[in-house]
Design a protein around this motif. Structure first.
Motif, PDB file in Angstrom:
ATOM      1  N   PHE A  78       0.801  -1.214   0.000  1.00 16.73           N
ATOM      2  CA  PHE A  78       0.000   0.000   0.000  1.00 16.73           C
ATOM      3  C   PHE A  78       0.840   1.272   0.000  1.00 16.73           C
ATOM      4  O   PHE A  78       0.335   2.352   0.282  1.00 16.73           O
ATOM      5  CB  PHE A  78      -0.954  -0.030   1.199  1.00 16.73           C
ATOM      6  CG  PHE A  78      -1.804  -1.258   1.195  1.00 16.73           C
ATOM      7  CD1 PHE A  78      -2.834  -1.411   0.286  1.00 16.73           C
ATOM      8  CD2 PHE A  78      -1.531  -2.310   2.063  1.00 16.73           C
ATOM      9  CE1 PHE A  78      -3.593  -2.562   0.251  1.00 16.73           C
ATOM     10  CE2 PHE A  78      -2.281  -3.471   2.037  1.00 16.73           C
ATOM     11  CZ  PHE A  78      -3.318  -3.598   1.130  1.00 16.73           C
ATOM     12  N   THR A  79       2.135   1.156  -0.340  1.00 14.03           N
ATOM     13  CA  THR A  79       2.988   2.336  -0.431  1.00 14.03           C
ATOM     14  C   THR A  79       2.679   3.075  -1.734  1.00 14.03           C
ATOM     15  O   THR A  79       1.981   2.566  -2.611  1.00 14.03           O
ATOM     16  CB  THR A  79       4.474   1.953  -0.370  1.00 14.03           C
ATOM     17  OG1 THR A  79       4.756   1.024  -1.414  1.00 14.03           O
ATOM     18  CG2 THR A  79       4.835   1.352   0.981  1.00 14.03           C
ATOM     19  N   GLY A  80       3.212   4.271  -1.858  1.00 15.85           N
ATOM     20  CA  GLY A  80       2.979   5.068  -3.064  1.00 15.85           C
ATOM     21  C   GLY A  80       1.520   5.459  -3.172  1.00 15.85           C
ATOM     22  O   GLY A  80       0.949   6.035  -2.245  1.00 15.85           O
ATOM     23  N   ALA A  81       0.917   5.121  -4.291  1.00 10.84           N
ATOM     24  CA  ALA A  81      -0.494   5.463  -4.530  1.00 10.84           C
ATOM     25  C   ALA A  81      -1.447   4.578  -3.744  1.00 10.84           C
ATOM     26  O   ALA A  81      -2.649   4.818  -3.728  1.00 10.84           O
ATOM     27  CB  ALA A  81      -0.807   5.362  -6.018  1.00 10.84           C
ATOM     28  N   GLY A  97     -12.161  -0.634   0.460  1.00 12.22           N
ATOM     29  CA  GLY A  97     -11.612   0.704   0.563  1.00 12.22           C
ATOM     30  C   GLY A  97     -10.275   0.791  -0.130  1.00 12.22           C
ATOM     31  O   GLY A  97      -9.766  -0.178  -0.684  1.00 12.22           O
ATOM     32  N   HIS A  98      -9.721   1.996  -0.083  1.00 12.98           N
ATOM     33  CA  HIS A  98      -8.405   2.259  -0.668  1.00 12.98           C
ATOM     34  C   HIS A  98      -7.441   2.579   0.470  1.00 12.98           C
ATOM     35  O   HIS A  98      -7.711   3.470   1.277  1.00 12.98           O
ATOM     36  CB  HIS A  98      -8.480   3.431  -1.652  1.00 12.98           C
ATOM     37  CG  HIS A  98      -7.197   3.661  -2.362  1.00 12.98           C
ATOM     38  ND1 HIS A  98      -6.836   2.922  -3.468  1.00 12.98           N
ATOM     39  CD2 HIS A  98      -6.175   4.503  -2.108  1.00 12.98           C
ATOM     40  CE1 HIS A  98      -5.640   3.324  -3.870  1.00 12.98           C
ATOM     41  NE2 HIS A  98      -5.218   4.291  -3.062  1.00 12.98           N
ATOM     42  N   ALA A  99      -6.333   1.850   0.524  1.00 14.59           N
ATOM     43  CA  ALA A  99      -5.370   1.992   1.609  1.00 14.59           C
ATOM     44  C   ALA A  99      -4.069   2.601   1.108  1.00 14.59           C
ATOM     45  O   ALA A  99      -3.601   2.272   0.013  1.00 14.59           O
ATOM     46  CB  ALA A  99      -5.082   0.622   2.227  1.00 14.59           C
ATOM     47  N   VAL A 100      -3.498   3.494   1.924  1.00  6.91           N
ATOM     48  CA  VAL A 100      -2.205   4.095   1.620  1.00  6.91           C
ATOM     49  C   VAL A 100      -1.336   4.006   2.876  1.00  6.91           C
ATOM     50  O   VAL A 100      -1.752   4.430   3.953  1.00  6.91           O
ATOM     51  CB  VAL A 100      -2.349   5.564   1.182  1.00  6.91           C
ATOM     52  CG1 VAL A 100      -0.980   6.187   0.938  1.00  6.91           C
ATOM     53  CG2 VAL A 100      -3.223   5.688  -0.059  1.00  6.91           C
ATOM     54  N   ALA A 101      -0.139   3.434   2.714  1.00  8.06           N
ATOM     55  CA  ALA A 101       0.801   3.292   3.826  1.00  8.06           C
ATOM     56  C   ALA A 101       1.817   4.428   3.782  1.00  8.06           C
ATOM     57  O   ALA A 101       2.329   4.776   2.716  1.00  8.06           O
ATOM     58  CB  ALA A 101       1.531   1.956   3.743  1.00  8.06           C
ATOM     59  N   GLU A 102       2.101   4.972   4.973  1.00  9.22           N
ATOM     60  CA  GLU A 102       3.101   6.031   5.081  1.00  9.22           C
ATOM     61  C   GLU A 102       4.005   5.733   6.262  1.00  9.22           C
ATOM     62  O   GLU A 102       3.543   5.284   7.304  1.00  9.22           O
ATOM     63  CB  GLU A 102       2.432   7.384   5.285  1.00  9.22           C
ATOM     64  CG  GLU A 102       1.589   7.818   4.117  1.00  9.22           C
ATOM     65  CD  GLU A 102       0.860   9.131   4.375  1.00  9.22           C
ATOM     66  OE1 GLU A 102       0.836   9.590   5.543  1.00  9.22           O
ATOM     67  OE2 GLU A 102       0.317   9.684   3.410  1.00  9.22           O
ATOM     68  N   ARG A 103       5.305   6.011   6.073  1.00  7.00           N
ATOM     69  CA  ARG A 103       6.286   5.859   7.149  1.00  7.00           C
ATOM     70  C   ARG A 103       6.707   7.257   7.581  1.00  7.00           C
ATOM     71  O   ARG A 103       7.057   8.083   6.746  1.00  7.00           O
ATOM     72  CB  ARG A 103       7.496   5.068   6.672  1.00  7.00           C
ATOM     73  CG  ARG A 103       8.514   4.813   7.777  1.00  7.00           C
ATOM     74  CD  ARG A 103       9.772   4.149   7.223  1.00  7.00           C
ATOM     75  NE  ARG A 103       9.570   2.767   6.896  1.00  7.00           N
ATOM     76  CZ  ARG A 103       9.843   1.741   7.703  1.00  7.00           C
ATOM     77  NH1 ARG A 103      10.306   1.963   8.914  1.00  7.00           N
ATOM     78  NH2 ARG A 103       9.662   0.512   7.307  1.00  7.00           N
ATOM     79  N   ASP A 104       6.681   7.504   8.888  1.00  7.36           N
ATOM     80  CA  ASP A 104       7.071   8.830   9.372  1.00  7.36           C
ATOM     81  C   ASP A 104       8.584   8.878   9.620  1.00  7.36           C
ATOM     82  O   ASP A 104       9.288   7.884   9.438  1.00  7.36           O
ATOM     83  CB  ASP A 104       6.265   9.259  10.599  1.00  7.36           C
ATOM     84  CG  ASP A 104       6.569   8.451  11.855  1.00  7.36           C
ATOM     85  OD1 ASP A 104       7.596   7.740  11.911  1.00  7.36           O
ATOM     86  OD2 ASP A 104       5.769   8.541  12.802  1.00  7.36           O
ATOM     87  N   ASP A 105       9.076  10.040  10.022  1.00  4.25           N
ATOM     88  CA  ASP A 105      10.515  10.215  10.205  1.00  4.25           C
ATOM     89  C   ASP A 105      11.080   9.414  11.377  1.00  4.25           C
ATOM     90  O   ASP A 105      12.290   9.288  11.524  1.00  4.25           O
ATOM     91  CB  ASP A 105      10.867  11.697  10.352  1.00  4.25           C
ATOM     92  CG  ASP A 105      10.136  12.373  11.502  1.00  4.25           C
ATOM     93  OD1 ASP A 105       9.268  11.746  12.130  1.00  4.25           O
ATOM     94  OD2 ASP A 105      10.431  13.558  11.764  1.00  4.25           O
ATOM     95  N   ARG A 106      10.217   8.838  12.198  1.00  6.31           N
ATOM     96  CA  ARG A 106      10.673   7.979  13.302  1.00  6.31           C
ATOM     97  C   ARG A 106      10.576   6.492  12.944  1.00  6.31           C
ATOM     98  O   ARG A 106      10.799   5.626  13.784  1.00  6.31           O
ATOM     99  CB  ARG A 106       9.857   8.278  14.550  1.00  6.31           C
ATOM    100  CG  ARG A 106      10.123   9.708  15.055  1.00  6.31           C
ATOM    101  CD  ARG A 106       9.247  10.085  16.189  1.00  6.31           C
ATOM    102  NE  ARG A 106       9.672   9.397  17.407  1.00  6.31           N
ATOM    103  CZ  ARG A 106       9.014   9.465  18.553  1.00  6.31           C
ATOM    104  NH1 ARG A 106       7.916  10.193  18.637  1.00  6.31           N
ATOM    105  NH2 ARG A 106       9.447   8.828  19.609  1.00  6.31           N
ATOM    106  N   GLY A 107      10.182   6.183  11.701  1.00  7.59           N
ATOM    107  CA  GLY A 107      10.114   4.803  11.246  1.00  7.59           C
ATOM    108  C   GLY A 107       8.780   4.124  11.480  1.00  7.59           C
ATOM    109  O   GLY A 107       8.608   2.956  11.134  1.00  7.59           O
TER     110      GLY A 107
END
Length: 122
Positions: A78-81, A97-107
């Motif tokens: 689910f990274t990117g788009a 649904g539509h899922a989007v994965a995000e990694r923050d600056d703390r990992g």
């Protein structure tokens, strides 16, 4: 995969046990308040996978915080788009649904799901 407990067969047993709890007649309704089984298709393998996750919901948005993200691979689909997924037996029906994965600056990794409207019970 083979890194620590997360890449071992133990995880399969834990996930299977959690999935049984989610669908159990007596405990299921309590467990489903914070846990659901997600179903998705792997980007490369095109295989269908299911895994139990903890979540928080606000309206048509679902937030999944991935614990030990470096030891898991499912969220990378689910990274990117992002991509489509299904939350099984979510509020009495399967919800897409539509899922989007995000990694923050703390990992830390968060998967945000926008539920499709009209894809089941609200």
């Amino acid at each position: 995969m083979g890194r620590g407990i997360f890449g071992s067969p133990v995880v399969g047993y834990v996930n299977a046990g959690a999935a049984r709890l989610i669908h159990a007649p007596v405990l299921g309704p309590l467990v489903r308040r914070s846990m659901v089984v997600i179903r998705y298709t792997g980007r490369r393998s095109q295989q269908t996978f299911e895994t139990p996750v903890n979540y928080q919901r606000s309206g048509n948005d679902v937030v999944i915080r991935v614990m030990a993200p470096d030891q898991k691979t499912w969220w990378r689909n689910f990274t990117g788009a992002g991509g489509p997924l299904t939350l099984t037996d979510f509020g009495g029906a399967d919800r897409t649904g539509h899922a989007v994965a995000e990694r923050d600056d703390r990992g830390r990794v968060t998967v945000r799901v926008r539920l499709d409207t009209g894809s089941g019970a609200d």
